[in-house]
Design an enzyme around this catalytic site. Structure first.
Site, mmCIF file in Angstrom:
data_model
loop_
_atom_site.group_PDB
_atom_site.id
_atom_site.type_symbol
_atom_site.label_atom_id
_atom_site.label_comp_id
_atom_site.label_asym_id
_atom_site.label_seq_id
_atom_site.Cartn_x
_atom_site.Cartn_y
_atom_site.Cartn_z
ATOM 1 N N LYS A 77 -27.869 5.984 -17.523
ATOM 2 C CA LYS A 77 -28.417 7.557 -18.095
ATOM 3 C C LYS A 77 -29.658 7.800 -17.223
ATOM 4 O O LYS A 77 -30.559 7.177 -16.808
ATOM 5 C CB LYS A 77 -29.079 7.569 -19.413
ATOM 6 C CG LYS A 77 -29.514 8.599 -19.373
ATOM 7 C CD LYS A 77 -29.577 9.016 -21.139
ATOM 8 C CE LYS A 77 -30.721 10.337 -21.456
ATOM 9 N NZ LYS A 77 -30.058 10.842 -21.998
ATOM 10 N N THR B 176 -32.815 13.294 -18.282
ATOM 11 C CA THR B 176 -32.640 14.236 -19.819
ATOM 12 C C THR B 176 -32.829 15.623 -19.514
ATOM 13 O O THR B 176 -33.687 16.065 -18.372
ATOM 14 C CB THR B 176 -33.913 13.191 -20.068
ATOM 15 O OG1 THR B 176 -34.112 13.359 -21.370
ATOM 16 C CG2 THR B 176 -34.876 13.562 -19.173
ATOM 17 N N GLU C 127 -26.553 11.948 -17.191
ATOM 18 C CA GLU C 127 -26.268 11.845 -19.522
ATOM 19 C C GLU C 127 -25.133 10.283 -19.353
ATOM 20 O O GLU C 127 -25.871 9.874 -21.101
ATOM 21 C CB GLU C 127 -26.071 12.180 -19.654
ATOM 22 C CG GLU C 127 -27.248 13.739 -19.467
ATOM 23 C CD GLU C 127 -28.402 13.085 -20.364
ATOM 24 O OE1 GLU C 127 -28.464 12.308 -21.392
ATOM 25 O OE2 GLU C 127 -29.610 14.412 -20.439
#
Length: 103
Positions: free
Chosen positions: A21, A24, A74
């Site tokens: 990841k 954000t 993500e």
């Protein structure tokens, strides 16, 4: 004890630590981060620190302009990403992408 600068749901901790990841997506309340910022990261549930990240880029996005690349960053599918964003920010339509690397 030093305060955390940004928090993530605990379910994302492993992906962040593993480098899966790398972005954000946040609402306007967290649109102030900029490239070069170094942030202490904690879990949303208990604010426990788990790593430090550096912001590498920022941009704006809407649900309609999310791409497969955003989803890859993500570590989820595009459909999953849209669903998660709608669950977290049900009344929002403009979002802020924060790209980062773990230090």
């Amino acid at each position: 004890m030093q305060a955390n600068d940004i928090t993530f749901f605990q379910r994302f901790q492993e992906d962040i630590l593993a480098g899966r990841k790398t972005i954000t997506i946040r609402d306007a309340a967290e649109s102030h981060f900029k490239p070069g910022d170094v942030l202490r990261v904690g879990r949303y549930e208990d604010d426990g620190y788990f790593c430090t990240i550096a912001v590498t880029a920022t941009s704006t996005v809407t649900l309609d302009t999310l791409t497969e690349e955003h989803a890859r960053q993500e570590n989820m599918t595009l459909e999953q990403l849209r669903q998660v964003i709608m669950e977290i920010y049900p009344a929002e339509d403009r979002f802020y992408v924060i790209e980062f690397k773990r230090l």
